[in-house]
Scaffold this motif. Structure first.
Motif, PDB file in Angstrom:
ATOM      1  N   ASP A 176       0.868  -1.168   0.000  1.00  0.00           N
ATOM      2  CA  ASP A 176       0.000   0.000   0.000  1.00  0.00           C
ATOM      3  C   ASP A 176       0.909   1.223   0.000  1.00  0.00           C
ATOM      4  O   ASP A 176       1.555   1.536   1.013  1.00  0.00           O
ATOM      5  CB  ASP A 176      -0.901  -0.017   1.231  1.00  0.00           C
ATOM      6  N   LEU A 177       0.982   1.923  -1.124  1.00  0.00           N
ATOM      7  CA  LEU A 177       1.917   3.028  -1.261  1.00  0.00           C
ATOM      8  C   LEU A 177       1.486   4.256  -0.478  1.00  0.00           C
ATOM      9  O   LEU A 177       2.317   5.087  -0.108  1.00  0.00           O
ATOM     10  CB  LEU A 177       2.072   3.387  -2.739  1.00  0.00           C
ATOM     11  N   THR A 178       0.197   4.370  -0.218  1.00  0.00           N
ATOM     12  CA  THR A 178      -0.303   5.507   0.556  1.00  0.00           C
ATOM     13  C   THR A 178      -0.017   5.328   2.036  1.00  0.00           C
ATOM     14  O   THR A 178       0.511   6.226   2.703  1.00  0.00           O
ATOM     15  CB  THR A 178      -1.813   5.693   0.327  1.00  0.00           C
ATOM     16  N   ALA A 179      -0.351   4.152   2.556  1.00  0.00           N
ATOM     17  CA  ALA A 179      -0.136   3.872   3.974  1.00  0.00           C
ATOM     18  C   ALA A 179       1.297   3.432   4.269  1.00  0.00           C
ATOM     19  O   ALA A 179       1.687   3.338   5.428  1.00  0.00           O
ATOM     20  CB  ALA A 179      -1.110   2.796   4.448  1.00  0.00           C
ATOM     21  N   ARG A 180       2.067   3.135   3.217  1.00  0.00           N
ATOM     22  CA  ARG A 180       3.442   2.624   3.336  1.00  0.00           C
ATOM     23  C   ARG A 180       3.465   1.343   4.167  1.00  0.00           C
ATOM     24  O   ARG A 180       4.296   1.165   5.055  1.00  0.00           O
ATOM     25  CB  ARG A 180       4.365   3.672   3.968  1.00  0.00           C
ATOM     26  N   THR A 181       2.547   0.428   3.819  1.00  0.00           N
ATOM     27  CA  THR A 181       2.492  -0.842   4.536  1.00  0.00           C
ATOM     28  C   THR A 181       2.689  -2.002   3.574  1.00  0.00           C
ATOM     29  O   THR A 181       2.361  -1.924   2.392  1.00  0.00           O
ATOM     30  CB  THR A 181       1.137  -1.020   5.248  1.00  0.00           C
ATOM     31  N   ARG A 182       3.217  -3.081   4.102  1.00  0.00           N
ATOM     32  CA  ARG A 182       3.402  -4.334   3.363  1.00  0.00           C
ATOM     33  C   ARG A 182       2.635  -5.419   4.104  1.00  0.00           C
ATOM     34  O   ARG A 182       2.904  -5.690   5.265  1.00  0.00           O
ATOM     35  CB  ARG A 182       4.882  -4.709   3.273  1.00  0.00           C
ATOM     36  N   THR A 183       1.658  -6.038   3.435  1.00  0.00           N
ATOM     37  CA  THR A 183       0.875  -7.098   4.046  1.00  0.00           C
ATOM     38  C   THR A 183       0.970  -8.356   3.195  1.00  0.00           C
ATOM     39  O   THR A 183       1.321  -8.300   2.008  1.00  0.00           O
ATOM     40  CB  THR A 183      -0.606  -6.691   4.200  1.00  0.00           C
ATOM     41  N   ALA A 184       0.654  -9.485   3.795  1.00  0.00           N
ATOM     42  CA  ALA A 184       0.753 -10.754   3.079  1.00  0.00           C
ATOM     43  C   ALA A 184      -0.380 -10.896   2.073  1.00  0.00           C
ATOM     44  O   ALA A 184      -1.524 -10.515   2.341  1.00  0.00           O
ATOM     45  CB  ALA A 184       0.717 -11.913   4.067  1.00  0.00           C
ATOM     46  N   LEU A 185      -0.059 -11.422   0.923  1.00  0.00           N
ATOM     47  CA  LEU A 185      -1.059 -11.798  -0.077  1.00  0.00           C
ATOM     48  C   LEU A 185      -1.238 -13.310   0.003  1.00  0.00           C
ATOM     49  O   LEU A 185      -0.265 -14.051  -0.156  1.00  0.00           O
ATOM     50  CB  LEU A 185      -0.585 -11.408  -1.476  1.00  0.00           C
ATOM     51  N   PRO A 186      -2.461 -13.800   0.255  1.00  0.00           N
ATOM     52  CA  PRO A 186      -2.643 -15.254   0.288  1.00  0.00           C
ATOM     53  C   PRO A 186      -2.167 -15.881  -1.018  1.00  0.00           C
ATOM     54  O   PRO A 186      -2.530 -15.405  -2.105  1.00  0.00           O
ATOM     55  CB  PRO A 186      -4.156 -15.410   0.464  1.00  0.00           C
ATOM     56  N   PRO A 187      -1.334 -16.911  -0.958  1.00  0.00           N
ATOM     57  CA  PRO A 187      -0.842 -17.526  -2.197  1.00  0.00           C
ATOM     58  C   PRO A 187      -1.949 -18.278  -2.923  1.00  0.00           C
ATOM     59  O   PRO A 187      -2.908 -18.753  -2.309  1.00  0.00           O
ATOM     60  CB  PRO A 187       0.245 -18.481  -1.713  1.00  0.00           C
ATOM     61  N   TYR A 188      -1.831 -18.357  -4.233  1.00  0.00           N
ATOM     62  CA  TYR A 188      -2.807 -19.125  -4.995  1.00  0.00           C
ATOM     63  C   TYR A 188      -2.586 -20.619  -4.747  1.00  0.00           C
ATOM     64  O   TYR A 188      -1.494 -21.050  -4.333  1.00  0.00           O
ATOM     65  CB  TYR A 188      -2.752 -18.806  -6.482  1.00  0.00           C
TER      66      TYR A 188
END
Length: 324
Positions: A176-188
């Motif tokens: 998230d470039l606005t919040a400057r956060t990195r969160t996990a993306l559930p893998p396919y």
């Protein structure tokens, strides 16, 4: 070159068709507006000249005004052991020249890139944004935030989605470039750490991931993320991955020219169409591919010890290739 003509505001498209514009040049056509002065229409080349340096494993992205940034990659001119380079070049279609620009903050090769709200981002280890006002790169996520190489990214809902790459434990993720956060993306389903270089793109609000290197092999799987779950989509007709491929979304559809197979994907019909192979070596490794105005441009790459500088352009509407 500059071409000016006093074509009237009421002129038809056939009037403009009489103007033969070289693909390497920019024409500025002065439109006469009877009651309101003048307006300018600019016609820019979609095909940059050959790269100023031989390179593969680099990235290319267009700025909103048609200038093209090329950055990172394996710099074969340097002759050193370092895989990555920080070098940045910009193609200016108005002047029809390449210009050297400020270096990336960290060297990058086999990295990725994205455009969000008209701004160019370089992704590999850290995340850097090209600040066009100052002509330099600005770090927005620190080193260690992402895999250094072999990652695939696409933008969905204004956020950058990252899949695959090395080190493997750092992916998948959502930035998230606005919040400057990195969160996990559930893998396919079926994804394993170490999978890399899948074809990842956005189409009609869905994040697609297809093929790629999986378990030391090459995959055919195809999934689409709707923001909540992964949905099974039509698999590739044959295994394919993005290392030995030129690919991108052009003319409203994904176009793939890979070592294994050449394809077009119709998202509405969920159908793959086999395309004719390109006129250059099918094992062309890690060129930069970028789309604009319905055309797919392929810059540089590596094949059997030969490193390319040239640009090849594909027109999906005619199925024709042209070379610069």
């Amino acid at each position: 070159a500059l071409l000016r003509t006093g074509v009237g505001a009421q002129s038809t498209a056939s009037d403009f068709a009489e103007l033969a514009l070289d693909a390497a040049e920019t024409a500025e056509i002065l439109l006469t507006i009877p009651a309101g002065g003048f307006a300018w229409a600019e016609f820019h080349s979609a095909a940059p000249a050959p790269l100023p340096e031989r390179r593969h494993g680099h990235r290319a992205e267009y700025l909103p005004d048609g200038r093209l940034l090329v950055f990172g990659g394996f710099d074969h001119e340097a002759g050193g052991e370092e895989r990555g380079t920080r070098g940045t070049w910009m193609w200016d279609p108005r002047a029809a020249i390449w210009e050297r620009k400020a270096d990336l903050l960290l060297p990058k090769a086999f990295h990725s890139s994205a455009v969000v709200n008209g701004e160019v981002y370089a992704l590999g280890d850290d995340v850097e944004r090209w600040d066009d006002a100052t002509g330099r790169w600005i770090q927005v996520f620190p080193a260690g935030s992402l895999p250094k190489s072999h990652l695939s990214v696409a933008v969905l809902g204004g956020k950058i989605h990252v899949i695959g790459g090395f080190p493997a434990e750092l992916a998948p993720a959502v930035l998230d470039l606005t919040a400057r956060t990195r969160t996990a993306l559930p893998p396919y389903p079926g994804y394993q750490p170490g999978d890399h270089l899948a074809f990842v793109w956005e189409d009609s609000g869905l994040l697609h991931a297809a093929g790629g290197m999986i378990n030391e092999g090459v995959g055919v799987q195809h999934w689409a993320w709707d923001g909540a779950a992964w949905i099974a989509r039509a698999p590739l007709p044959a295994p394919a991955e993005a290392k030995f491929a030129a690919w991108g979304v052009a003319d409203g559809a994904l176009q793939i020219f890979a070592l294994e197979i050449c394809l077009r994907y119709d998202a509405a019909a969920d159908r793959w169409q086999v395309l004719e192979p390109p006129p250059w070596p099918r094992d062309r490794a890690m060129p930069a591919s970028v789309a604009r105005n319905g055309l797919l441009s392929v810059l540089g790459g590596f094949s059997y010890g030969a490193v390319f500088r040239g640009t090849d352009v594909y027109d999906p509407r005619s199925g024709a290739w042209s070379a610069r």
